[in-house]
Design an enzyme around this catalytic site. Structure first.
Site, PDB file in Angstrom:
ATOM      1  CG  ASP A  33      -2.076   0.946   1.131  1.00  0.00           C
ATOM      2  OD1 ASP A  33      -1.834   2.153   0.892  1.00  0.00           O
ATOM      3  OD2 ASP A  33      -3.213   0.508   1.291  1.00  0.00           O
ATOM      4  CB  ILE A  34       1.450   3.997  -2.401  1.00  0.00           C
ATOM      5  CG1 ILE A  34       0.026   4.319  -2.833  1.00  0.00           C
ATOM      6  CG2 ILE A  34       2.166   3.105  -3.403  1.00  0.00           C
ATOM      7  CD1 ILE A  34      -0.049   5.121  -4.134  1.00  0.00           C
ATOM      8  CD  GLU A  97     -10.511   6.333   0.370  1.00  0.00           C
ATOM      9  OE1 GLU A  97      -9.327   6.207  -0.025  1.00  0.00           O
ATOM     10  OE2 GLU A  97     -10.868   7.090   1.286  1.00  0.00           O
ATOM     11  CB  VAL A  98      -9.337   1.001  -4.645  1.00  0.00           C
ATOM     12  CG1 VAL A  98      -8.981   0.280  -5.939  1.00  0.00           C
ATOM     13  CG2 VAL A  98      -8.444   2.224  -4.446  1.00  0.00           C
ATOM     14  CG  HIS A 102      -8.538  -3.580  -1.490  1.00  0.00           C
ATOM     15  ND1 HIS A 102      -9.507  -2.996  -2.269  1.00  0.00           N
ATOM     16  CD2 HIS A 102      -8.317  -2.715  -0.468  1.00  0.00           C
ATOM     17  CE1 HIS A 102      -9.852  -1.825  -1.750  1.00  0.00           C
ATOM     18  NE2 HIS A 102      -9.146  -1.641  -0.641  1.00  0.00           N
ATOM     19  CG  HIS A 104      -6.385  -2.509   3.893  1.00  0.00           C
ATOM     20  ND1 HIS A 104      -5.731  -1.368   3.489  1.00  0.00           N
ATOM     21  CD2 HIS A 104      -7.622  -2.432   3.345  1.00  0.00           C
ATOM     22  CE1 HIS A 104      -6.552  -0.629   2.741  1.00  0.00           C
ATOM     23  NE2 HIS A 104      -7.700  -1.250   2.646  1.00  0.00           N
TER      24      HIS A 104
HETATM   25  P1  AMP Z   1      -9.927   1.204   0.600  1.00  0.00           P
HETATM   26  O1  AMP Z   1     -10.635   1.056  -0.710  1.00  0.00           O
HETATM   27  O2  AMP Z   1     -10.599   2.170   1.539  1.00  0.00           O
HETATM   28  O3  AMP Z   1      -9.658  -0.118   1.271  1.00  0.00           O
HETATM   29  O4  AMP Z   1      -8.540   1.904   0.340  1.00  0.00           O
HETATM   30  C1  AMP Z   1      -7.767   1.697  -0.800  1.00  0.00           C
HETATM   31  C2  AMP Z   1      -6.321   1.538  -0.398  1.00  0.00           C
HETATM   32  O5  AMP Z   1      -5.574   1.473  -1.585  1.00  0.00           O
HETATM   33  C3  AMP Z   1      -5.747   2.668   0.456  1.00  0.00           C
HETATM   34  O6  AMP Z   1      -5.131   2.139   1.607  1.00  0.00           O
HETATM   35  C4  AMP Z   1      -4.739   3.322  -0.482  1.00  0.00           C
HETATM   36  O7  AMP Z   1      -3.626   3.818   0.208  1.00  0.00           O
HETATM   37  C5  AMP Z   1      -4.380   2.173  -1.402  1.00  0.00           C
HETATM   38  N1  AMP Z   1      -3.913   2.573  -2.723  1.00  0.00           N
HETATM   39  C6  AMP Z   1      -4.493   3.469  -3.569  1.00  0.00           C
HETATM   40  N2  AMP Z   1      -3.813   3.548  -4.725  1.00  0.00           N
HETATM   41  C7  AMP Z   1      -2.779   2.683  -4.617  1.00  0.00           C
HETATM   42  C8  AMP Z   1      -1.704   2.299  -5.486  1.00  0.00           C
HETATM   43  N3  AMP Z   1      -1.560   2.824  -6.706  1.00  0.00           N
HETATM   44  N4  AMP Z   1      -0.820   1.370  -5.046  1.00  0.00           N
HETATM   45  C9  AMP Z   1      -0.955   0.834  -3.821  1.00  0.00           C
HETATM   46  N5  AMP Z   1      -1.940   1.145  -2.964  1.00  0.00           N
HETATM   47  C10 AMP Z   1      -2.843   2.057  -3.343  1.00  0.00           C
END
Ligand code: AMP
Length: 138
Positions: A33-34, A97-98, A102, A104
């Site tokens: 995670d970035i 958010e994405v 996924h 964590h």
């Molecule tokens: P969530 O959808 O709330 O679980 O959060 C999405 C996660 O993806 C967050 O922790 C971001 O920091 C992570 N994230 C977003 N873009 C990237 C990326 N390009 N590479 C790695 N992690 C990412």
């Protein structure tokens, strides 16, 4: 809710944007995670399209959990952790958010809180922590 093939993790899976990969098998992919909220914060995703927990198949969930288990144990070793927090958010109201399923994996230490969400990490440190995870998996 439909799966958006242009979400950022779909782009990572296609190789359209870079990621610090730590593990891959036929069904799953794991990367750093970035915006890490603990040392070595990484993410496990299925390689097949899936928005979140609500449309995931048992096979996708099973494959992800196998990889989560591997990475959780590696994180304990790599970061001298005392515990693991596993997070999964589904839909915007659930904190997602994405929109590609996924999980964590967060290494935890007694008395240390998770860092804030949404803060970009130091890329050299993220890369070094990814290498520690890869070494612990070996
Ligand atoms: P969530 O959808 O709330 O679980 O959060 C999405 C996660 O993806 C967050 O922790 C971001 O920091 C992570 N994230 C977003 N873009 C990237 C990326 N390009 N590479 C790695 N992690 C990412």
């Amino acid at each position: 809710m439909r799966y958006d093939t242009d979400n950022i993790f779909a782009k990572i899976l296609r190789g359209d944007i870079p990621a610090f990969k730590v593990y891959e098998d036929a069904e799953t992919f794991a990367f750093m995670d970035i915006m890490p909220r603990s040392p070595g914060h990484c993410l496990v995703i299925p390689k097949t399209p899936c928005r979140n927990l609500l449309d995931a198949s048992p096979e996708q969930l099973g494959a992800c959990m196998r990889t989560v288990n591997l990475l959780a144990k590696a994180a304990m070793t790599a970061f001298g952790a005392q515990g693991i927090t596993l997070q999964q958010f589904s839909e915007a109201a659930g904190g997602q958010e994405v929109f590609h399923l996924h999980f964590h994996i967060l290494a935890r230490h007694e008395g240390r809180s998770l860092g804030p969400a949404g803060v970009m990490g130091d890329m050299a440190e993220i890369k070094a922590n990814g290498e520690k995870l890869v070494a612990a998996l070996a």
